[in-house]
Design a protein around this motif. Structure first.
Motif, PDB file in Angstrom:
ATOM      1  N   PRO A  70      51.707  68.630  43.485  1.00  0.00           N
ATOM      2  CA  PRO A  70      51.566  67.237  43.065  1.00  0.00           C
ATOM      3  C   PRO A  70      52.354  66.049  43.805  1.00  0.00           C
ATOM      4  CG  PRO A  70      51.844  68.699  41.429  1.00  0.00           C
ATOM      5  CD  PRO A  70      52.308  69.345  42.586  1.00  0.00           C
ATOM      6  N   GLY A  71      51.333  64.909  44.194  1.00  0.00           N
ATOM      7  CA  GLY A  71      52.182  64.223  45.121  1.00  0.00           C
ATOM      8  C   GLY A  71      51.671  63.996  46.499  1.00  0.00           C
ATOM      9  N   ASP A  72      51.209  65.047  46.827  1.00  0.00           N
ATOM     10  CA  ASP A  72      50.216  65.256  48.317  1.00  0.00           C
ATOM     11  C   ASP A  72      49.246  64.458  48.275  1.00  0.00           C
ATOM     12  OD1 ASP A  72      52.506  66.880  48.656  1.00  0.00           O
ATOM     13  OD2 ASP A  72      50.940  68.675  48.785  1.00  0.00           O
ATOM     14  N   VAL A  73      49.022  63.861  49.539  1.00  0.00           N
ATOM     15  CA  VAL A  73      47.858  63.095  50.018  1.00  0.00           C
ATOM     16  C   VAL A  73      46.878  63.687  50.677  1.00  0.00           C
ATOM     17  CG1 VAL A  73      47.143  60.788  50.691  1.00  0.00           C
ATOM     18  CG2 VAL A  73      49.344  61.006  49.538  1.00  0.00           C
ATOM     19  N   ILE A  74      45.725  63.624  50.426  1.00  0.00           N
ATOM     20  CA  ILE A  74      44.542  64.255  51.412  1.00  0.00           C
ATOM     21  C   ILE A  74      43.832  63.142  51.697  1.00  0.00           C
ATOM     22  CG2 ILE A  74      42.686  65.755  51.303  1.00  0.00           C
ATOM     23  CD1 ILE A  74      44.091  67.398  49.186  1.00  0.00           C
ATOM     24  N   LEU A  75      43.306  63.388  52.954  1.00  0.00           N
ATOM     25  CA  LEU A  75      42.676  62.179  54.065  1.00  0.00           C
ATOM     26  C   LEU A  75      41.330  62.951  54.234  1.00  0.00           C
ATOM     27  CD1 LEU A  75      45.207  60.750  56.230  1.00  0.00           C
ATOM     28  CD2 LEU A  75      44.833  60.218  53.906  1.00  0.00           C
ATOM     29  N   PHE A  76      40.249  62.107  54.271  1.00  0.00           N
ATOM     30  CA  PHE A  76      38.939  62.591  54.485  1.00  0.00           C
ATOM     31  C   PHE A  76      38.243  61.842  55.649  1.00  0.00           C
ATOM     32  CE2 PHE A  76      39.787  63.741  49.770  1.00  0.00           C
ATOM     33  CZ  PHE A  76      39.183  64.974  50.035  1.00  0.00           C
ATOM     34  N   ASP A  77      37.788  62.594  56.610  1.00  0.00           N
ATOM     35  CA  ASP A  77      37.094  61.841  57.695  1.00  0.00           C
ATOM     36  C   ASP A  77      35.716  62.279  57.209  1.00  0.00           C
ATOM     37  OD1 ASP A  77      35.749  60.847  59.733  1.00  0.00           O
ATOM     38  OD2 ASP A  77      36.646  62.303  61.255  1.00  0.00           O
ATOM     39  N   ARG A  78      34.948  61.374  56.367  1.00  0.00           N
ATOM     40  CA  ARG A  78      33.749  61.679  55.846  1.00  0.00           C
ATOM     41  C   ARG A  78      32.477  61.719  56.820  1.00  0.00           C
ATOM     42  NH1 ARG A  78      33.023  58.771  50.224  1.00  0.00           N
ATOM     43  NH2 ARG A  78      33.567  56.921  51.618  1.00  0.00           N
ATOM     44  N   ARG A  79      31.422  62.155  56.446  1.00  0.00           N
ATOM     45  CA  ARG A  79      30.098  62.239  57.272  1.00  0.00           C
ATOM     46  C   ARG A  79      29.360  61.190  56.359  1.00  0.00           C
ATOM     47  NH1 ARG A  79      30.699  67.943  57.903  1.00  0.00           N
ATOM     48  NH2 ARG A  79      30.693  68.349  60.274  1.00  0.00           N
ATOM     49  N   CYS A  80      29.163  59.908  56.670  1.00  0.00           N
ATOM     50  CA  CYS A  80      28.450  59.032  55.851  1.00  0.00           C
ATOM     51  C   CYS A  80      27.036  59.255  55.393  1.00  0.00           C
ATOM     52  CB  CYS A  80      28.635  57.489  56.596  1.00  0.00           C
ATOM     53  SG  CYS A  80      30.394  56.886  56.833  1.00  0.00           S
ATOM     54  N   GLU A  81      26.322  59.996  56.441  1.00  0.00           N
ATOM     55  CA  GLU A  81      25.135  60.375  56.099  1.00  0.00           C
ATOM     56  C   GLU A  81      24.863  61.362  54.996  1.00  0.00           C
ATOM     57  OE1 GLU A  81      26.436  63.078  59.299  1.00  0.00           O
ATOM     58  OE2 GLU A  81      26.772  61.251  58.750  1.00  0.00           O
ATOM     59  N   MET A  82      26.175  61.788  54.522  1.00  0.00           N
ATOM     60  CA  MET A  82      26.132  62.879  53.645  1.00  0.00           C
ATOM     61  C   MET A  82      26.551  62.463  52.152  1.00  0.00           C
ATOM     62  SD  MET A  82      25.079  65.847  54.760  1.00  0.00           S
ATOM     63  CE  MET A  82      25.165  66.825  56.254  1.00  0.00           C
ATOM     64  N   CYS A  83      26.768  61.213  52.323  1.00  0.00           N
ATOM     65  CA  CYS A  83      26.964  60.526  50.758  1.00  0.00           C
ATOM     66  C   CYS A  83      25.962  60.610  49.994  1.00  0.00           C
ATOM     67  CB  CYS A  83      27.512  58.957  51.172  1.00  0.00           C
ATOM     68  SG  CYS A  83      28.815  58.986  51.783  1.00  0.00           S
ATOM     69  N   ALA A  84      25.873  61.677  48.832  1.00  0.00           N
ATOM     70  CA  ALA A  84      24.616  61.704  48.036  1.00  0.00           C
ATOM     71  C   ALA A  84      24.835  60.771  46.727  1.00  0.00           C
ATOM     72  CB  ALA A  84      24.715  63.186  47.526  1.00  0.00           C
ATOM     73  N   SER A  85      25.757  59.856  46.585  1.00  0.00           N
ATOM     74  CA  SER A  85      25.974  58.720  45.388  1.00  0.00           C
ATOM     75  C   SER A  85      24.881  57.554  45.826  1.00  0.00           C
ATOM     76  CB  SER A  85      27.118  58.326  45.621  1.00  0.00           C
ATOM     77  OG  SER A  85      28.147  59.595  45.187  1.00  0.00           O
ATOM     78  N   GLY A  86      23.978  57.624  46.993  1.00  0.00           N
ATOM     79  CA  GLY A  86      23.275  56.523  46.995  1.00  0.00           C
ATOM     80  C   GLY A  86      23.452  55.580  48.088  1.00  0.00           C
ATOM     81  N   PRO A  87      22.498  54.796  48.737  1.00  0.00           N
ATOM     82  CA  PRO A  87      22.696  54.035  49.617  1.00  0.00           C
ATOM     83  C   PRO A  87      24.057  53.005  49.777  1.00  0.00           C
ATOM     84  CG  PRO A  87      20.327  54.041  49.273  1.00  0.00           C
ATOM     85  CD  PRO A  87      21.075  54.697  47.988  1.00  0.00           C
ATOM     86  N   PRO A  88      24.156  52.365  48.780  1.00  0.00           N
ATOM     87  CA  PRO A  88      25.676  51.643  48.613  1.00  0.00           C
ATOM     88  C   PRO A  88      26.717  52.474  48.994  1.00  0.00           C
ATOM     89  CG  PRO A  88      24.142  51.110  46.801  1.00  0.00           C
ATOM     90  CD  PRO A  88      23.490  52.315  47.506  1.00  0.00           C
ATOM     91  N   ALA A  89      26.806  53.640  48.437  1.00  0.00           N
ATOM     92  CA  ALA A  89      28.126  54.360  48.740  1.00  0.00           C
ATOM     93  C   ALA A  89      27.912  54.804  50.438  1.00  0.00           C
ATOM     94  CB  ALA A  89      27.993  55.752  48.035  1.00  0.00           C
ATOM     95  N   ALA A  90      26.694  54.867  51.004  1.00  0.00           N
ATOM     96  CA  ALA A  90      26.624  55.279  52.338  1.00  0.00           C
ATOM     97  C   ALA A  90      27.172  54.017  53.196  1.00  0.00           C
ATOM     98  CB  ALA A  90      25.446  55.976  52.758  1.00  0.00           C
ATOM     99  N   LEU A  91      26.716  52.833  52.907  1.00  0.00           N
ATOM    100  CA  LEU A  91      27.006  51.581  53.498  1.00  0.00           C
ATOM    101  C   LEU A  91      28.207  51.448  53.447  1.00  0.00           C
ATOM    102  CD1 LEU A  91      26.062  49.112  55.279  1.00  0.00           C
ATOM    103  CD2 LEU A  91      25.313  48.016  53.139  1.00  0.00           C
ATOM    104  N   ALA A  92      29.050  51.493  52.248  1.00  0.00           N
ATOM    105  CA  ALA A  92      30.557  51.338  52.121  1.00  0.00           C
ATOM    106  C   ALA A  92      31.324  52.499  53.115  1.00  0.00           C
ATOM    107  CB  ALA A  92      30.964  51.582  50.646  1.00  0.00           C
TER     108      ALA A  92
END
Length: 310
Positions: A70-92
């Protein structure tokens, strides 16, 4: 009157049809992409849910989760094209990567990757005896477009991730000899043990508060637009003027670290100006673009949890 005559004789109808067609053409690839992203996410969920797990046999992900506390931080280098939450999420995601990420400028503890999303490891919901020392009870608290502020089992979150790279930033409290040789056999001092117990309890309180607030305020509907606004404000240099976070996910994590006593208590505006990339710089050596921890607290060397060149 036939439809053809009506269309040719009424300029307003003709104009409306042309505008509709012009908006439909660029929308087609977006619709196709979104359906593909949703299909990929559903397939991933099915694979994780039906994954064959052999008792007493640990996977690589199991071993990685055991490194977390608990307290550790996890960083993500995401693939924006994989954002399945919708176009606004991918654009963000795209704006965050292009505006808020500096890349490898020689000051980061991480060599590669553009990290624009993060979460903090928190205790899970189990109340059974000894659960605070059980890696399977760890969760990741993060701000998302899909569900707002969510808390999901860490192992499942790691297995579900489609990120290009996932980095663990282990948090060490004063007096802790984490990852050192024979560190598991070394008994913690009373002060160190107290700090770890305090971190655990404060993160539980933080988790409950923000999950409740997110549900009440329906934060999931606002996250993508808030992220886009933060990136644009940073690009234009107007972010000191507006009371919005540059990176909502980084702001959530910094707030959690402050509440549990690990990070220095900054004013609200300074906390809101934190970027995900700032976690990769050691606050003991940098005054700017870093997360300032309290004396004795530190982030240890990053641990690669997932890395792919594809």
């Amino acid at each position: 009157m036939t439809f053809g005559k009506l269309f040719s004789s009424n300029p307003r109808i003709r104009l409306a049809a042309q505008l509709s067609l012009s908006s439909l053409v660029p929308a087609l690839p977006i619709i196709y992409w979104y359906q593909h992203a949703q299909k990929d996410r559903n397939q991933r969920e099915h694979d994780v849910r039906t994954k064959l797990r052999i008792p007493a046999v640990q996977t690589v992900d199991d071993l990685l989760v055991e490194k977390c506390q608990p307290g550790d931080v996890i960083l993500f280098d995401r693939r924006c094209e994989m954002c399945a939450s919708g176009p606004p999420a991918a654009l963000a995601c795209i704006l965050g990567k292009s505006i808020l990420c500096d890349g490898d400028d020689g000051t980061r503890s991480v060599e590669n990757g553009s990290y624009e999303h993060c979460g903090i490891v928190v205790p899970g919901f189990s109340t059974r005896q000894g659960a605070e020392h059980d890696p399977s009870n760890l969760c990741l608290l993060e701000a998302t477009s899909g569900g707002g502020i969510v808390c999901r089992p860490l192992l499942t979150r790691l297995e579900m991730s489609r990120s290009r790279s996932v980095i663990l930033m282990p948090l060490s409290c004063p007096g802790e000899r984490r990852y050192e040789v024979n560190s598991d056999d070394v008994e913690l001092s009373e002060k160190t043990q107290f700090l770890k117990e305090q971190t655990y309890s404060e993160l539980v309180k933080f988790r409950e508060k923000w999950l409740e607030d997110s549900k009440k305020e329906q934060y999931g509907r606002q996250h993508s637009y808030l992220s886009m606004m933060g990136s644009i404000m940073y690009l234009t240099g107007l972010y000191p003027t507006f009371p919005i976070p540059i990176s909502p996910s980084a702001w959530l994590v910094v707030s959690a670290l402050q509440d549990c006593g690990a990070a220095m208590k900054l004013n609200e505006k300074q906390s809101q100006q934190t970027r995900v990339e700032d976690f990769t710089r050691d606050g003991r050596f940098f005054e700017k673009d870093t997360v300032r921890l309290r004396p004795g607290w530190k982030f240890l060397s990053p641990v690669v949890m997932r890395e792919s060149s594809v």
